[in-house]
Write a protein that holds these residues in place. Structure first.
Motif, PDB file in Angstrom:
ATOM      1  N   ARG A  22       0.825  -1.209   0.000  1.00  0.00           N
ATOM      2  CA  ARG A  22       0.000   0.000   0.000  1.00  0.00           C
ATOM      3  C   ARG A  22       0.857   1.255   0.000  1.00  0.00           C
ATOM      4  NH1 ARG A  22      -5.236  -0.345   1.405  1.00  0.00           N
ATOM      5  NH2 ARG A  22      -5.095   1.465   2.742  1.00  0.00           N
TER       6      ARG A  22
ATOM      7  N   ALA B 271       1.706   1.695  -3.541  1.00  0.00           N
ATOM      8  CA  ALA B 271       0.544   2.217  -4.262  1.00  0.00           C
ATOM      9  C   ALA B 271       0.280   3.681  -3.938  1.00  0.00           C
ATOM     10  CB  ALA B 271      -0.690   1.384  -3.927  1.00  0.00           C
ATOM     11  N   GLY B 272       0.727   4.099  -2.757  1.00  0.00           N
ATOM     12  CA  GLY B 272       0.444   5.471  -2.339  1.00  0.00           C
ATOM     13  C   GLY B 272      -0.794   5.574  -1.476  1.00  0.00           C
ATOM     14  N   LEU B 273      -1.350   4.427  -1.081  1.00  0.00           N
ATOM     15  CA  LEU B 273      -2.534   4.450  -0.230  1.00  0.00           C
ATOM     16  C   LEU B 273      -2.158   4.631   1.238  1.00  0.00           C
ATOM     17  CD1 LEU B 273      -4.546   1.608  -1.975  1.00  0.00           C
ATOM     18  CD2 LEU B 273      -5.026   4.050  -2.046  1.00  0.00           C
TER      19      LEU B 273
ATOM     20  N   PRO C 284      -1.730   8.415  -5.321  1.00  0.00           N
ATOM     21  CA  PRO C 284      -1.791   7.174  -6.100  1.00  0.00           C
ATOM     22  C   PRO C 284      -2.038   7.420  -7.583  1.00  0.00           C
ATOM     23  CG  PRO C 284      -3.152   6.980  -4.140  1.00  0.00           C
ATOM     24  CD  PRO C 284      -2.627   8.374  -4.156  1.00  0.00           C
ATOM     25  N   ARG C 285      -2.907   8.403  -7.887  1.00  0.00           N
ATOM     26  CA  ARG C 285      -3.294   8.584  -9.297  1.00  0.00           C
ATOM     27  C   ARG C 285      -2.138   9.040 -10.153  1.00  0.00           C
ATOM     28  NH1 ARG C 285      -5.036  14.464  -9.432  1.00  0.00           N
ATOM     29  NH2 ARG C 285      -4.720  15.031  -7.256  1.00  0.00           N
TER      30      ARG C 285
ATOM     31  N   ILE D  82       0.271   3.227 -11.571  1.00  0.00           N
ATOM     32  CA  ILE D  82       0.273   1.825 -11.180  1.00  0.00           C
ATOM     33  C   ILE D  82      -1.196   1.396 -11.145  1.00  0.00           C
ATOM     34  CG2 ILE D  82       2.379   1.487  -9.841  1.00  0.00           C
ATOM     35  CD1 ILE D  82      -0.359   2.504  -7.790  1.00  0.00           C
TER      36      ILE D  82
ATOM     37  N   MET E 104      -3.919  -1.582  -9.222  1.00  0.00           N
ATOM     38  CA  MET E 104      -3.930  -2.475  -8.068  1.00  0.00           C
ATOM     39  C   MET E 104      -5.158  -3.372  -8.123  1.00  0.00           C
ATOM     40  SD  MET E 104      -3.099  -1.326  -4.251  1.00  0.00           S
ATOM     41  CE  MET E 104      -3.386  -2.320  -2.808  1.00  0.00           C
TER      42      MET E 104
ATOM     43  N   PHE F 121      -7.471  -5.699  -5.627  1.00  0.00           N
ATOM     44  CA  PHE F 121      -7.701  -5.822  -4.195  1.00  0.00           C
ATOM     45  C   PHE F 121      -8.273  -7.188  -3.830  1.00  0.00           C
ATOM     46  CE2 PHE F 121      -7.711  -1.400  -5.178  1.00  0.00           C
ATOM     47  CZ  PHE F 121      -7.184  -0.766  -4.072  1.00  0.00           C
TER      48      PHE F 121
ATOM     49  N   PHE G  61     -13.332   2.762 -16.591  1.00  0.00           N
ATOM     50  CA  PHE G  61     -13.438   3.927 -15.711  1.00  0.00           C
ATOM     51  C   PHE G  61     -12.140   4.725 -15.601  1.00  0.00           C
ATOM     52  CE2 PHE G  61     -13.400   5.798 -11.358  1.00  0.00           C
ATOM     53  CZ  PHE G  61     -14.431   6.696 -11.548  1.00  0.00           C
ATOM     54  N   GLY G  62     -11.044   4.017 -15.401  1.00  0.00           N
ATOM     55  CA  GLY G  62      -9.764   4.703 -15.245  1.00  0.00           C
ATOM     56  C   GLY G  62      -9.394   5.512 -16.480  1.00  0.00           C
TER      57      GLY G  62
ATOM     58  N   ILE H  88     -11.625   8.607 -16.722  1.00  0.00           N
ATOM     59  CA  ILE H  88     -11.157   9.645 -15.807  1.00  0.00           C
ATOM     60  C   ILE H  88      -9.935  10.344 -16.399  1.00  0.00           C
ATOM     61  CG2 ILE H  88      -9.998   9.973 -13.578  1.00  0.00           C
ATOM     62  CD1 ILE H  88     -13.015   9.741 -13.372  1.00  0.00           C
TER      63      ILE H  88
ATOM     64  N   LYS I 156      -9.551  10.948 -19.330  1.00  0.00           N
ATOM     65  CA  LYS I 156     -10.037  11.678 -20.506  1.00  0.00           C
ATOM     66  C   LYS I 156      -9.454  11.152 -21.811  1.00  0.00           C
ATOM     67  CE  LYS I 156     -11.699  15.908 -18.489  1.00  0.00           C
ATOM     68  NZ  LYS I 156     -11.326  15.763 -17.081  1.00  0.00           N
TER      69      LYS I 156
ATOM     70  N   ARG J 180      -9.502  -4.385 -15.077  1.00  0.00           N
ATOM     71  CA  ARG J 180      -9.451  -2.968 -14.771  1.00  0.00           C
ATOM     72  C   ARG J 180      -7.998  -2.522 -14.578  1.00  0.00           C
ATOM     73  NH1 ARG J 180     -12.953  -1.290  -9.723  1.00  0.00           N
ATOM     74  NH2 ARG J 180     -11.171  -2.224  -8.682  1.00  0.00           N
TER      75      ARG J 180
ATOM     76  N   ARG K 112      -5.168   0.054 -18.293  1.00  0.00           N
ATOM     77  CA  ARG K 112      -4.466   1.336 -18.229  1.00  0.00           C
ATOM     78  C   ARG K 112      -3.002   1.227 -18.629  1.00  0.00           C
ATOM     79  NH1 ARG K 112      -4.929   2.382 -12.904  1.00  0.00           N
ATOM     80  NH2 ARG K 112      -3.470   4.062 -13.206  1.00  0.00           N
TER      81      ARG K 112
ATOM     82  N   ASP L 194     -12.671  -0.239  -0.096  1.00  0.00           N
ATOM     83  CA  ASP L 194     -11.941  -0.714  -1.274  1.00  0.00           C
ATOM     84  C   ASP L 194     -12.248   0.039  -2.571  1.00  0.00           C
ATOM     85  OD1 ASP L 194     -10.675  -2.416   0.335  1.00  0.00           O
ATOM     86  OD2 ASP L 194     -11.486  -4.265  -0.508  1.00  0.00           O
TER      87      ASP L 194
ATOM     88  N   ARG M  31      -8.902   5.712  -6.383  1.00  0.00           N
ATOM     89  CA  ARG M  31      -7.707   6.568  -6.225  1.00  0.00           C
ATOM     90  C   ARG M  31      -6.560   6.041  -7.070  1.00  0.00           C
ATOM     91  NH1 ARG M  31      -6.286   7.028  -0.145  1.00  0.00           N
ATOM     92  NH2 ARG M  31      -4.625   8.338  -0.957  1.00  0.00           N
ATOM     93  N   VAL M  32      -6.388   4.710  -7.049  1.00  0.00           N
ATOM     94  CA  VAL M  32      -5.321   4.130  -7.860  1.00  0.00           C
ATOM     95  C   VAL M  32      -5.660   4.252  -9.340  1.00  0.00           C
ATOM     96  CG1 VAL M  32      -4.072   2.006  -8.389  1.00  0.00           C
ATOM     97  CG2 VAL M  32      -4.655   2.540  -6.029  1.00  0.00           C
ATOM     98  N   ASP M  33      -6.961   4.173  -9.655  1.00  0.00           N
ATOM     99  CA  ASP M  33      -7.409   4.264 -11.045  1.00  0.00           C
ATOM    100  C   ASP M  33      -7.231   5.663 -11.629  1.00  0.00           C
ATOM    101  OD1 ASP M  33      -8.087   2.003 -12.341  1.00  0.00           O
ATOM    102  OD2 ASP M  33     -10.232   2.098 -11.941  1.00  0.00           O
ATOM    103  N   GLY M  34      -6.787   6.604 -10.816  1.00  0.00           N
ATOM    104  CA  GLY M  34      -6.481   7.924 -11.360  1.00  0.00           C
ATOM    105  C   GLY M  34      -7.437   9.024 -10.941  1.00  0.00           C
ATOM    106  N   CYS M  35      -8.315   8.753  -9.968  1.00  0.00           N
ATOM    107  CA  CYS M  35      -9.281   9.771  -9.577  1.00  0.00           C
ATOM    108  C   CYS M  35      -8.673  10.777  -8.607  1.00  0.00           C
ATOM    109  CB  CYS M  35     -10.488   9.134  -8.896  1.00  0.00           C
ATOM    110  SG  CYS M  35     -11.588   8.319 -10.039  1.00  0.00           S
TER     111      CYS M  35
ATOM    112  N   GLN N 235     -13.090  13.632  -7.852  1.00  0.00           N
ATOM    113  CA  GLN N 235     -13.661  12.592  -8.720  1.00  0.00           C
ATOM    114  C   GLN N 235     -14.070  11.362  -7.927  1.00  0.00           C
ATOM    115  OE1 GLN N 235     -10.278  12.623 -11.340  1.00  0.00           O
ATOM    116  NE2 GLN N 235     -11.515  13.326 -13.068  1.00  0.00           N
TER     117      GLN N 235
END
Lengths: 363, 305
Positions: A47, A50-52, A72-73, A77, A79, A81, A98-99, A102, A104, A146, A150, B194, B200-204, B208
């Motif tokens: 984590r 990941a930056g969490l 994290p964004r 990377i 992740m 879960f 979704f990623g 976001i 764009k 998912r 990316r 989760d 957050r990891v997905d880029g938000c 967002q």
């Protein structure tokens, strides 16, 4: 290039330090598995990558960038879960895209990448379902999809298979392995299951209590554990660890029985040293029922307390040096409880650990 | 013998009715009779002071009158406006409070309890309190504004046509924002961590994450709060009556203050009952609307909330 480098990384919650300055370099496209019992800091380490979780001290580099203070964004990377963490209000297609949405990206590009991921993971039929309509294995596949759409620098897996039943776990394990060979990327994978670690990893990082115990290929970690913890943690059933003392070229076990000091370790021990004698069940087999009983071998008469037939082999519960010990019988025949068998102990495969430090005498 | 039931079997057949009868009797006397009676009176020229008018059947004249009555429609529209503003403000403020409390790690329970204090007061007392605060001469608010040098006018908070309604809305919001805050906080507590981390990891960005993950998850909780509060606000009477009495010149008249005035001050109970039935239909419409939204939001969340 997307190597990951951890330098003296420390994690503290208040005054409690849970990760104590670990150093680790993960090469480009390498599959590294962090393994250890619960509470060993493996998930926390992941984590932090990941930056969490914030890093209390030390540095983490991903590629060339120092990412300590990046959210994290911005780390590029993805992740996966343990609880899949799918977005419940989105269809499989939306979850996958979704990623990118976001970020764009263009519709066409999203469609292409999502289609590609769906193809790889066999999700094409399920695209319009919501997560609630999927089985556990399918959800986990969506979660992996998912992650791959990316095209990140690295995949992070946090115990991705723990919520699946045993059969599905084995199946998904091979899928992850295949996925890595198809989508070449750096992978950091956390698990408490040493079988997953052995089967998936290019390199295994064994952790305990916030320290790295050993880093090595599955072969190295299995064949040359650096201490009793790694020896007992890697391998199933675990290695027998019997307290003993070195006396005039013999390893004297607590119950008076003795075996010769393995030749390759003879100059590593001194007389009178308290040691722990380690031997895997596979290397402790009744005469005529072993596979590893060439080379230096010691024989001992041992009484079997209990025999468990598994099919291709039988587990033999016995006593060695006054302790419960486990042997194996390959090509098994019926064994009655209380029967005494002549066991051959493959000393070439035996380990000796210092009794006080727990470290392998090899080091 | 075969044709007549044995006494035991007869008793057995009657037992359910016997056991249910208390419940039925209560329902009939407490709910059904008053309902039928009030519905009946809405078709009569019943005046409280002349009981004999109870038998004065006028057909739908009461309804025709109120539908043609501009004052009624203004009160009707103002009630909807009042409800819309109060609910939206409460939602936004409640959401803000819930998100803030969710961030703190210490004293959440205590704060949650403290948050409920305004709900523990009688609306009448809240009304009096705010009437005092907003009073243009001796009110705390004007006093404070003047002392701080922000304004030296004696702002007529409860007299000005717009400010008066605003002041009542303020009191209403002060008293009941915690309904939203508590329900939304419950939603936040129940929310899995989760998907947020995945996003957050997905880029938000934090915004967002809130927009795409947190808010959709909270909407079912918001609609529960809206259903409860729409029923509550649509019947607003006490706070308005205490603060402005529907005045000045009917500028804060809501449906129920109007109904009370017609029914008790003017003693035209028949007409008041007709209005009451219209306003009940309004309440049902709001409840139905929010409940539909709630069901849709739940389905949207795929059973996660």
């Amino acid at each position: 290039m997307s190597e990951i480098k951890l330098t003296n990384v420390v994690k503290r919650y208040g005054r409690v330090e849970v990760v104590h300055g670990i150093n680790l370099e993960i090469a480009h496209n390498e599959f590294v598995v962090l393994v250890g019992p619960s509470g060993c800091g493996k998930s926390t380490t992941l984590r932090m990558i990941a930056g969490l979780e914030e890093i209390s001290d030390g540095e983490i580099h991903i590629g060339d960038a120092l990412v300590n203070d990046l959210p994290p964004r911005k780390r590029n990377i993805s992740m996966v879960f343990q609880n899949y963490a799918l977005y419940p209000h989105m269809s499989v297609r939306e979850n996958l895209g979704f990623g990118l949405k976001i970020a764009k990206q263009s519709e066409a590009m999203i469609e292409e990448r999502v289609g590609e991921a769906a193809e790889i993971l066999g999700l094409s039929e399920l695209m319009d379902r919501t997560p609630a309509e999927l089985s556990g294995g399918q959800r986990q596949r969506v979660a992996m999809g998912r992650a791959i759409v990316r095209h990140p620098e690295a995949f992070l897996f946090d115990e991705p298979l723990s919520n699946l039943d045993a059969k599905l776990r084995v199946q998904m394990r091979t899928e992850i392995k295949k996925l890595h060979s198809k989508v070449k990327t750096t992978v950091v994978y956390v698990t408490h299951d040493q079988v997953e670690a052995m089967t998936l990893a290019d390199r295994i990082v064994v952790m305990k209590d916030g320290y790295i115990e050993q880093v090595g290929t599955p072969m190295e970690v299995f064949n040359h554990p650096v201490n009793t913890f790694v020896a007992s943690f890697i391998g199933s059933p675990p290695m027998n660890l019997i307290p003993a003392r070195v006396e005039s070229g013999k390893v004297k076990l607590a119950d008076g029985a003795s075996v010769p000091v393995p030749n390759r370790l003879a100059d590593k021990v001194r007389d009178g040293q308290d040691v722990i004698f380690g031997l895997r069940p596979d290397d402790m087999t009744p005469e005529g029922h072993g596979i590893n009983d060439t080379g230096q071998v010691a024989t001992l008469e041992l009484t079997v307390d209990l025999a468990e037939l598994l099919g291709t082999e039988t587990l033999l519960y016995t006593q060695l040096g006054g302790q419960d010990a486990l042997g194996k019988m390959f090509d098994p025949r019926d064994v009655a409880a209380g029967e005494t068998l002549r066991f051959r102990l493959s000393l070439d495969k035996a380990h000796l650990f210092d009794a006080t430090s727990g470290k392998s005498v090899r080091l | 013998m075969a044709r007549t039931k044995s006494p035991y079997k007869t008793r057995l057949a009657l037992t359910p009715y016997l056991l249910l009868s208390p419940a039925f009797l209560v329902l009939i006397f407490v709910v059904a009779l008053p309902l039928v009676f009030s519905l009946y009176t809405s078709f009569t020229g019943y005046r409280l002071v002349r009981p004999d008018t109870l038998w004065n059947w006028v057909g739908t004249r009461n309804y025709e009158r109120i539908f043609a009555d501009l004052d009624f429609w203004i009160a009707f529209g103002r009630t909807i406006l009042f409800l819309a503003i109060a609910l939206n403000l409460e939602f936004i403020l409640g959401l803000g409070i819930a998100l803030l409390i969710n961030r703190i790690t210490w004293g959440q329970r205590t704060l949650r309890t403290i948050m409920m204090f305004p709900m523990m007061f009688s609306p009448i007392l809240v009304g009096y309190q705010f009437k005092f605060i907003f009073n243009d001469n001796i009110g705390v608010l004007n006093n404070a504004l003047q002392s701080l040098g922000i304004s030296d006018a004696a702002t007529p908070w409860l007299v000005d046509r717009y400010l008066a309604l605003g002041s009542i809305i303020f009191a209403e919001v002060w008293m009941s924002t915690s309904v939203f805050a508590i329900l939304l906080l419950a939603g936040l507590f129940a929310m899995p961590r989760d998907p947020i981390e995945a996003a957050r990891v997905d880029g938000c960005s934090p915004w967002q994450v809130f927009r795409h993950i947190t808010l959709p998850f909270l909407m079912p909780f918001a609609f529960i709060a809206m259903t409860i509060r729409s029923l509550d606000v649509a019947r607003a009477y006490d706070i308005v009556d205490v603060m402005t009495g529907g005045g000045p010149a009917g500028r804060t008249e809501l449906l129920w203050t109007l109904i009370a005035r017609v029914g008790y001050d003017n003693a035209r109970m028949g007409q008041a009952n007709a209005m009451a039935y219209v306003s009940i239909i309004l309440s049902i419409a709001f409840t139905y609307y929010f409940f539909t939204k709630l069901v849709a939001a739940r389905r949207y969340m795929g059973g996660a909330a």
